[in-house]
Design an enzyme around this catalytic site. Sequence first.
Site, PDB file in Angstrom:
ATOM      1  CD  GLU A  17       2.733  43.040 -20.143  1.00  0.00           C
ATOM      2  OE1 GLU A  17       1.897  43.132 -21.609  1.00  0.00           O
ATOM      3  OE2 GLU A  17       4.182  42.158 -20.375  1.00  0.00           O
ATOM      4  CE1 TYR A  49      -3.367  36.240 -15.082  1.00  0.00           C
ATOM      5  CE2 TYR A  49      -3.125  34.037 -14.937  1.00  0.00           C
ATOM      6  CZ  TYR A  49      -3.802  34.582 -15.021  1.00  0.00           C
ATOM      7  OH  TYR A  49      -5.643  34.191 -14.789  1.00  0.00           O
ATOM      8  N   GLY A 109       0.644  30.296 -20.346  1.00  0.00           N
ATOM      9  CA  GLY A 109       1.530  30.574 -19.201  1.00  0.00           C
ATOM     10  C   GLY A 109       2.880  28.816 -18.929  1.00  0.00           C
ATOM     11  CG  ASP A 110       6.142  31.100 -17.361  1.00  0.00           C
ATOM     12  OD1 ASP A 110       6.029  30.989 -18.447  1.00  0.00           O
ATOM     13  OD2 ASP A 110       6.255  32.131 -16.438  1.00  0.00           O
ATOM     14  CD  GLN A 177       9.015  37.926 -24.903  1.00  0.00           C
ATOM     15  OE1 GLN A 177       8.595  38.343 -24.190  1.00  0.00           O
ATOM     16  NE2 GLN A 177       8.714  36.484 -24.169  1.00  0.00           N
TER      17      GLN A 177
END
Length: 298
Positions: A17, A49, A109-110, A177
């Site tokens: 990543e 992102y 997303g946050d 995660q």
Amino acid sequence: MQIKELFKRKNLVFSFEVFPPKVTSPIGSIYDTLEGLQDLKPDYISVTYGAGGNGNDNRTGEIAAIIKNKYGIEALAHLTCIGSTLEQTKGVLQELRDKGVHNVLALRGDIPEGFEGKGELKNSQDLIRLIREDQGNRFGIAAACYPEGHVEGKNVDQDIEILKLKEEAGADHAITQLFFDNNYFYEFLNKVEEKGIQLPIQAGIMPVTNKKQIERIVALSGANLPVKFKKIMEKYEHNKEALRDAGIAYALDQIVDLISTGARGIHLYTMNNPYIARSVTESIHSILKSVNKEKEVV
């Protein structure tokens, strides 16, 4: 190629990543990272992102296209939906297709500060469903999962229920995660199996190389730190090279254990550091080759 095909062909999928450069940096600054990763031959590279989910979606798609078209490596573009309209999301998907990118990691997303619930897509399940219904099988879809529970709730059982919904909505595979204790991952897989979830799941591993990095990681992810890991940080925190090498060694120990126990994949959070990626990849080269050779024989 859709990444789900890799899981059919291989016993173990190994991927990296990377994240986009800061807005103030030229996009070409990512080339040094990609040049350093290219000859390691990962199965694919995902593009986030950016730190904190700051909305670098255009750069995400552009970098994913560079990975696919310039370096010949399959790319997975992160795509968030919080605060986006259906048309905006469909527009991003079209841009990705036009650039030759056919794999996305679908994320909520946050939640931005002061967010009041605007937007037509409320969660990653909604996004996955939109992609599958609007695009059919044009995209391979990855989902995120949380062996220690999502940082907002820390409820593993609830997160597994959500993972089941993501699978039913059309997700092909999942990436965890990061975690530092493999027992959380194994307990998670047992519960996933009991729930009847059949998605291939990759274990997300991050070699920690400095103290500030681990403090930031714990704050963002809520990952628990084993005593063994804490001792490494305390022992070498004032020696950068020693801490770097100890962090890589710890991650390698995790990875070898995961592979030996039958994990379907390893997703390495490289932090855009080719040295880390190379150290890990070269150390497990023969293991990766052996594990995937078994599938060829079968």
